[in-house]
Scaffold this active site. Structure first.
Site, PDB file in Angstrom:
ATOM      1  N   HIS A 131       0.835  -1.196   0.000  1.00  0.00           N
ATOM      2  CA  HIS A 131       0.000   0.000   0.000  1.00  0.00           C
ATOM      3  C   HIS A 131       0.870   1.245   0.000  1.00  0.00           C
ATOM      4  CE1 HIS A 131      -3.094  -2.748   0.238  1.00  0.00           C
ATOM      5  NE2 HIS A 131      -4.017  -1.983   0.779  1.00  0.00           N
ATOM      6  N   LYS A 560     -13.794   6.346   5.660  1.00  0.00           N
ATOM      7  CA  LYS A 560     -14.104   7.319   4.597  1.00  0.00           C
ATOM      8  C   LYS A 560     -15.618   7.372   4.381  1.00  0.00           C
ATOM      9  CE  LYS A 560     -12.539   6.432   0.328  1.00  0.00           C
ATOM     10  NZ  LYS A 560     -13.601   6.408  -0.672  1.00  0.00           N
TER      11      LYS A 560
HETATM   12  P1  PGA Z   1      -7.197  -0.515   0.120  1.00  0.00           P
HETATM   13  O1  PGA Z   1      -6.507  -0.164   1.496  1.00  0.00           O
HETATM   14  O2  PGA Z   1      -7.575   0.761  -0.536  1.00  0.00           O
HETATM   15  O3  PGA Z   1      -6.148  -1.263  -0.603  1.00  0.00           O
HETATM   16  O4  PGA Z   1      -8.361  -1.406   0.455  1.00  0.00           O
HETATM   17  C1  PGA Z   1      -6.939   0.845   2.263  1.00  0.00           C
HETATM   18  C2  PGA Z   1      -5.925   1.156   3.354  1.00  0.00           C
HETATM   19  O5  PGA Z   1      -5.046   0.363   3.617  1.00  0.00           O
HETATM   20  O6  PGA Z   1      -6.021   2.233   3.943  1.00  0.00           O
END
Ligand code: PGA
Length: 893
Positions: A131, A560
């Site tokens: 990520h 979010k």
């Molecule tokens: P994702 O991860 O968008 O890959 O689901 C979100 C995050 O780790 O904040």
């Protein structure tokens, strides 16, 4: 009012001084003075010693070149300060080790036997992801780790390194290298780069540390527990929103993992051969080892009386053959004799166990205690031939489209997408009941469908090659229904990874399909979806055969969607409500927590977070994502990795076996109160983010989101789709950009509205005193508030074109901040933030004066950039400032 002087961590002072010397030596006296002036003015300003505006004079005088140098200097300071703090944290994390956990449980009447019973079924897995939140280049992190190692030598009282250099000189040299290393990536990052980066952690950190921890725990527990701590990985298999991940990356990741792992085994066996020089003339050797030695065909006369060495050269040869078979390459150092590869890790393990037994028998006491051979057996137990389990992940929408196309081309159903849930379930179950496949080799499919089918085929091939542990899990993002789970089974069936039942055998799935629930609505629905799932006989049969089922819960997207408080509360409630569903189904529940470093993404201490899980939801099994900058902070050195992994294991033990601290009837009262509070917070948050006109425009202009999207920090795009809706924006850049502008909205917005509106303030205080969940929730919120700054944030306002709209929206945010701040102080009975957390207070306070000038520079550069100035140094400056602020704020994205 002036604050008391801050007492510094001595390492920070030492490293800061070295950095100053380096800047002076390499950037010149004039630059050093300018930086020092801004630094000391900002520090004084934060201590209330000089007037608020004094700082600007220094900043405005900077040329563009100086600006870049200045930002780099501040970034490096923050990086070194983080390093110093991580070291301190590792040394002092209280009670987060297995021995303390066992002792604590003992006091509560939980004996060793109960612990061993739990560990027999336990599984604790950090899952590394790519990520995109790590802003630093790998070269910078390597220098940082080198400094950490030197500081460790220094702690031990050494003055010289093994190479005979003075340690302080070496540290200064590393800092000089940092100063001269370009912090920003020029080229885009590919999935392969991400795989290579994580492999370095696997090789240098996890491979040696996990077996060593198990050896330590064996001493603590007085017996050998199964290898419950394992490693997971997403990089190369997580395709959700990343078109660059495909069957090739999957193959590459697994091949490289296996290469690193078996290369490591070969080295260990080589070393063991050097060590086990035992001669039959001086010791007795078991017939099994003699037999192994004979089978090795090692005819070397020098080793005639050394059966261990001959046996090990046989093992080495077979493993060298395995290396060749699995990776397609010759091993780094070929064996002395030729031999067939091992079929599987179990066969290798058997040979190693023979050696281990013989050493024990022959050596009596001293040699009996495992040593290198014990660690090697442990490594084979833990890592097999695959090293880390690689998960697959894709979005439910993609599965729907692919299954629809397969059904259509096969002539089964012309418009699957038009069917309702019940009709989909019926159709998919029908497909899964029969032996026929859908894929038609000569038909014309979309690229998407081809790519998805290639993935499951590559997964099946991986199972054959590296064993079923290489891929155990298939995660579905945005899962919301039973058909989402069935669709993936249909895809697995195409590759032989799902087999329908026959008269005699029940259906089986070689890979576990795991729904990821990540909006508030989906979390609320999760227990119902899982109950419906277990109610299907085929699902019940698969689950019964496996014994457990995983559910993944997403922290960032739920945040979010519904704001901080509603997100954490829904996660808590969903876990709690899932427990009886699993109990009824007779399956062990395994929760997989998808969380990041920042509070808006579920960040905060893992130890506290695991312990604050609802009672009955851990039971020894847990997986947690570890991402981006968190990987470097927690696993950058072996020492910190061991401490963090041990904290995770001991928290799991405690969460599983400790008695719940809250009586059920209190929980019910608190829970009703939380429902009310969470729903008010939800309304306030949704009104602002999704109900305010032009909020999307405000966000896009006020924060550096557009500039963040161009940072080369990850291989995947910032949005799941091409739209600019907040719903489609990935949670990471959303949280990241609010942090840059110092608003950190995802960490607190809506909480104040809700707390203020709640009538029974005495109940709130009671809850806070008694309930670990609320304590952890508010502690994280308080940390975020302390890092946010509405005055600095207000300087970003001129970046928004429509000033009336900007003022109105920002007004709501500022009011929301104030009320959250005031309510928090009132409930926690403090006169200022972090009054009761002096260590954290000190750490944050130390950083703030370094961040503020960076914010001011960032705003100036953003203005010039957005006004069309095209000096490349401006773009570079913006990116550097993002980098520097993220480093200084720590858990950034
Ligand atoms: P994702 O991860 O968008 O890959 O689901 C979100 C995050 O780790 O904040």
């Amino acid at each position: 009012m002036a604050q008391a002087p801050i007492t510094q961590n001595p390492d920070i002072r030492f490293l800061g001084k070295q950095l100053g010397d380096v800047i002076r030596a390499y950037g010149g006296e004039a630059l050093f003075r300018r930086i020092e002036y801004i630094r000391s003015t900002s520090v004084d300003r934060h201590r209330g010693i000089v007037e608020a505006d004094a700082i600007d004079a220094g900043l405005e005088a900077l040329t563009l070149d100086d600006t870049l140098a200045f930002v780099r200097g501040f970034m490096l300071f923050s990086m070194l300060a983080n390093l110093a703090e991580d070291r301190q944290g590792v040394a002092t994390e209280p009670g987060a080790d297995l021995a303390s956990a066992v002792e604590r449980l003992g006091k509560e009447g939980v004996d060793r036997e109960a612990i061993m019973v739990l560990l027999d079924q336990a599984l604790v897995v950090p899952v590394l992801t790519a990520h995109p939140t790590e802003v630093r280049r790998k070269s910078m992190i390597d220098h940082r780790n080198h400094i950490a190692a030197l500081l460790q030598l220094r702690d031990r009282g050494r003055e010289e390194t093994d190479d005979g250099e003075m340690i302080d000189d070496s540290i200064r040299r590393q800092i000089a290298l940092l100063w001269q290393t370009r912090p920003l990536r020029r080229e885009r990052l590919y999935v392969q780069d991400e795989i290579d980066t994580v492999l370095a952690y696997m090789r240098d950190i996890f491979l040696p540390v996990i077996p060593a921890l198990h050896a330590r725990w064996k001493r603590t527990l007085g017996e050998r527990a199964p290898s419950f701590l394992r490693l997971g990985n997403w990089i190369g298999g997580d395709r959700d929103g990343n078109p660059n991940v495909n069957a090739d990356t999957l193959r590459y990741a697994l091949r490289r993992q296996s290469e690193v792992l078996i290369g490591h085994y070969l080295e260990l066996i080589h070393a063991l051969g050097a060590e086990l020089s035992i001669s039959t003339e001086l010791a007795e050797v078991t017939p099994e080892v003699e037999a192994l030695a004979d089978r090795s065909h090692d005819q070397s006369p020098a080793r005639r009386d050394e059966p261990y060495r001959r046996a090990l050269s046989g093992i080495y040869a077979r493993l060298a053959g395995t290396y060749q078979a699995l990776t397609g390459n010759g091993p780094p150092r070929p064996g002395t004799v030729a031999a067939d590869p091992y079929e599987n890790p179990e066969a290798l393990r058997e040979d190693l166990v023979e050696i281990g037994h013989a050493v024990k028998k022959g050596g009596g006491g001293t040699l009996a205690n495992g040593g290198a051979i014990g660690r090697l057996i442990r490594a084979v137990d833990t890592f097999g031939f695959h090293l880390a389990t690689l998960d697959l992940r894709q979005n439910a929408d993609v599965h729907e489209r692919v299954v629809a196309e397969l059904l259509k081309v096969a002539g089964v159903e012309a418009d699957y997408l038009a069917l309702d849930e019940a009709a989909r379930v019926a159709l998919l179950r029908d497909e899964l009941a029969g032996g026929r496949l859908l894929w038609i080799a000569y038909a014309d499919y979309s690229d998407e469908t081809r790519s998805e089918i290639a993935i499951v085929q590559a997964a099946a091939e991986a199972h054959r090659r590296y064993g079923p542990q290489s891929i155990t899990t298939y995660n579905i993002s945005k899962a919301e229904s039973v058909s989402d789970l069935l669709e993936v089974h249909v895809l697995l069936k195409e590759a032989g990874l799902f087999r329908p039942g026959t008269g005699e055998t029940p259906p089986s799935a070689a890979i576990m399909v795991v729904p990821l629930f990540e909006t508030i609505g989906d979390l609320e629905n999760a227990p119902k979806v899982m109950a419906d799932w277990f109610a299907l006989p085929e699902a019940a049969a698969i689950t019964a055969a496996r014994g457990h089922q995983e559910v993944m819960v997403g922290y960032s997207d739920s945040n979010k969607d519904g704001g901080y408080l509603t997100s954490v509360w829904s996660l808590h409630q969903a876990s709690r409500a899932l427990a009886p569903v699993f109990e009824q189904a007779g399956a062990a529940m395994q929760l997989f927590h998808g969380r990041g470093g920042a509070v808006g993404r579920g960040g905060g201490s893992s130890f506290a977070a695991i312990r604050a899980q609802p009672p009955g939801t851990v039971k020894g099994r847990i997986r947690i994502t570890e991402q981006g900058e968190v990987i470097a902070a927690k696993y950058g050195t072996r020492e910190s990795a061991a401490a963090n992994l041990e904290a995770m294991a001991s928290a799991t033990l405690l969460a599983s076996l400790e008695k719940p601290s809250l009586p059920q009837k209190d929980f019910e009262r608190y829970s009703a109160a939380m429902d009310t509070i969470s729903s008010a917070a939800f309304t306030a948050y949704r009104e602002l983010v999704y109900g305010t006109d032009d909020f999307r425009t405000f966000f896009r202009q006020f924060t550096p989101i557009a500039e963040i999207a161009t940072l080369k920090i990850g291989s995947r795009p910032a949005s799941r789709t091409k739209s600019d809706r907040i719903e489609d924006l990935r949670a990471i850049p959303w949280v990241f950009s609010w942090a840059q502008a110092r608003v950190m909205l995802p960490g607190w917005y809506g909480v104040g509205h809700a707390l203020k509106g709640f009538k029974d303030q005495a109940l709130l205080r009671e809850m806070l005193d008694a309930w670990p969940f609320l304590q952890a929730t508010l502690a994280n919120l308080e940390m975020v508030l302390a890092k946010s700054d509405m005055v600095i944030a207000s300087h970003y306002l001129p970046l928004v074109e429509d000033q009336a709209m900007a003022q109105a929206t920002f007004g709501s945010i500022r009011d929301g901040w104030q009320v959250t701040h005031d309510c928090l102080l009132s409930i926690t009975r403090q006169t200022r933030l972090l009054e009761k957390s002096p260590a954290l207070d000190h750490s944050i306070r130390l950083r703030l004066p370094y961040i503020e000038p960076l914010n001011h520079l960032q705003i100036e550069l953003l203005k010039r950039h957005r006004a069309g100035e095209d000096d490349p140094r401006i773009r570079e400056g913006i990116q550097l400032s993002i980098n520097a602020i993220a480093t200084a704020l720590r858990n950034s994205g």
